[in-house]
Motif scaffolding. Structure first.
Motif: not given
Length: 186
Positions: A58-59, A107
């Protein structure tokens, strides 16, 4: 996605985009440029080996950061264990180290950095954002704001110092800080 399918040109684009960022992070933790280059090459070898997994990521920035972090840590551990300091494990990044908790660590640190940016004085924050979000050079920022490039450099240095201190006080993780700030600077 093209890299995941084996497209070497796409891989080269990723290599060109991220090589210097990873090198700067590695150089910050290793003793010299030769070791840093060696680790960066290991990261990109591992990336090519795991290219099929990229489609499910996803990232990508966070995933690559985690891979780079683990490669650097593994390299340092191998060097510490090796009497002649030359042995390096073939399995540079064990799959179980690319964990959701490592992604969460990245994050969370990114969030702390954003908080730190909010504490900067307005002019310093504006210059920092032009550098980070706008991708402008010191000279371009100086021209836009009608100030000297040395003033821009001074604001960036003070902003980086403030951000590092804020992150340190608020429990951010040093590898994520180095990665994110290298991304901002480069």
């Amino acid at each position: 996605m093209r890299m995941a399918k084996g497209d070497e040109r796409a891989y080269k684009q990723v290599f060109d985009r991220y090589w210097n960022k990873i090198y700067q992070v590695a150089l910050g933790f290793l003793k010299g440029p030769e070791q840093a280059r060696e680790v960066v090459h290991l990261v990109f070898i591992r990336l090519w080996e795991k290219r099929a997994n990229v489609a499910a990521v996803d990232d990508f920035d966070a995933w690559l950061f985690i891979m780079a972090r683990n490669t650097i840590l593994n390299f340092l551990q191998q060097k510490a264990r090796s009497p002649d300091n030359t042995a390096i494990s073939q399995d540079v990044v064990p799959d179980d180290l690319l964990t959701p908790s490592a992604l969460l660590e990245y994050k969370e640190t990114l969030s702390i950095i954003q908080e730190a940016i909010q504490t900067l004085p307005p002019q310093q924050a504006r210059i920092f954002q032009l550098s980070r979000n706008g991708g402008l050079t010191y000279a371009e920022i100086a021209a836009e704001l009608d100030i000297a490039p040395a003033t821009v450099k001074s604001h960036i240095i003070r902003a980086l110092n403030t951000i590092r201190e804020y992150v340190r006080k608020h429990g951010g993780h040093s590898m994520a800080v180095v990665w994110v700030l290298a991304e901002i600077i480069l």
